[in-house]
Design a protein around this motif. Structure first.
Motif, mmCIF file in Angstrom:
data_model
loop_
_atom_site.group_PDB
_atom_site.id
_atom_site.type_symbol
_atom_site.label_atom_id
_atom_site.label_comp_id
_atom_site.label_asym_id
_atom_site.label_seq_id
_atom_site.Cartn_x
_atom_site.Cartn_y
_atom_site.Cartn_z
ATOM 1 N N GLN A 32 0.862 -1.176 0.000
ATOM 2 C CA GLN A 32 0.000 0.000 0.000
ATOM 3 C C GLN A 32 0.898 1.224 0.000
ATOM 4 O O GLN A 32 1.807 1.339 0.832
ATOM 5 C CB GLN A 32 -0.899 -0.007 1.233
ATOM 6 N N THR A 92 6.640 -0.522 6.648
ATOM 7 C CA THR A 92 6.468 -0.496 8.093
ATOM 8 C C THR A 92 6.404 -1.908 8.674
ATOM 9 O O THR A 92 5.888 -2.828 8.052
ATOM 10 C CB THR A 92 5.205 0.280 8.499
ATOM 11 N N ASP A 94 4.794 -2.189 11.439
ATOM 12 C CA ASP A 94 3.591 -2.066 12.259
ATOM 13 C C ASP A 94 2.435 -1.486 11.447
ATOM 14 O O ASP A 94 1.962 -0.372 11.704
ATOM 15 C CB ASP A 94 3.911 -1.173 13.460
ATOM 16 N N PRO A 95 1.939 -2.212 10.431
ATOM 17 C CA PRO A 95 0.898 -1.661 9.566
ATOM 18 C C PRO A 95 -0.430 -1.414 10.279
ATOM 19 O O PRO A 95 -1.245 -0.623 9.799
ATOM 20 C CB PRO A 95 0.749 -2.717 8.464
ATOM 21 N N GLU A 96 -0.646 -2.044 11.419
ATOM 22 C CA GLU A 96 -1.892 -1.817 12.161
ATOM 23 C C GLU A 96 -1.961 -0.379 12.691
ATOM 24 O O GLU A 96 -3.018 0.232 12.718
ATOM 25 C CB GLU A 96 -2.022 -2.810 13.317
ATOM 26 N N ARG A 97 -0.833 0.150 13.121
ATOM 27 C CA ARG A 97 -0.798 1.518 13.661
ATOM 28 C C ARG A 97 -0.289 2.535 12.646
ATOM 29 O O ARG A 97 -0.704 3.690 12.661
ATOM 30 C CB ARG A 97 0.083 1.576 14.916
ATOM 31 N N ASP A 98 0.617 2.135 11.778
ATOM 32 C CA ASP A 98 1.235 3.070 10.831
ATOM 33 C C ASP A 98 0.389 3.169 9.562
ATOM 34 O O ASP A 98 0.713 2.615 8.521
ATOM 35 C CB ASP A 98 2.650 2.602 10.470
ATOM 36 N N ASN A 99 -0.705 3.921 9.658
ATOM 37 C CA ASN A 99 -1.576 4.082 8.494
ATOM 38 C C ASN A 99 -1.017 5.171 7.574
ATOM 39 O O ASN A 99 -0.123 5.931 7.968
ATOM 40 C CB ASN A 99 -3.015 4.378 8.939
#
Length: 113
Positions: A32, A92, A94-99
């Motif tokens: 993404q 990233t 941490d894709p859950e937090r790093d939008n």
């Protein structure tokens, strides 16, 4: 004999310092981008890809590494290589937090925008 030896060493030195070795091809990831759109890694073409793995909550080395990447980007732009011959890819951990919105804000802060 001496001429052949000198020519061989010269060629080896030129070839060895002018090209990076190809270890293996990267997998054809779908990622993404910063605008939230999906991009296929191989669509970046034959450009050299500089990849940085980060997470925005990283307290120490990530900002320092990213600042160095920004400096490289500025130098590559100055030499008119960025975008045409070199692409940067940030991934990233941490894709859950790093939008995408937070990543844009992070990038703009580092670039002084």
């Amino acid at each position: 004999m001496l001429v052949t030896f000198v020519a061989g060493i010269s060629y080896w030195l030129w070839w060895g310092t002018s090209r990076l070795p190809v270890v293996d091809r990267a997998p054809n990831w779908t990622l993404q981008n910063i605008n939230g759109q999906r991009e296929v890694f191989q669509d970046l073409g034959s450009r050299v890809k500089l990849i940085e793995f980060i997470f925005l909550n990283c307290p120490d080395i990530c900002p320092t590494t990213t600042i160095n990447m920004v400096k490289m980007q500025e130098e590559l732009k100055r030499k008119q290589l960025f975008g045409t011959h070199v692409a940067f890819v940030g991934i990233t951990f941490d894709p859950e937090r790093d939008n995408p919105e937070l990543i844009k804000k992070y990038a703009n802060n580092l670039m002084g925008k």
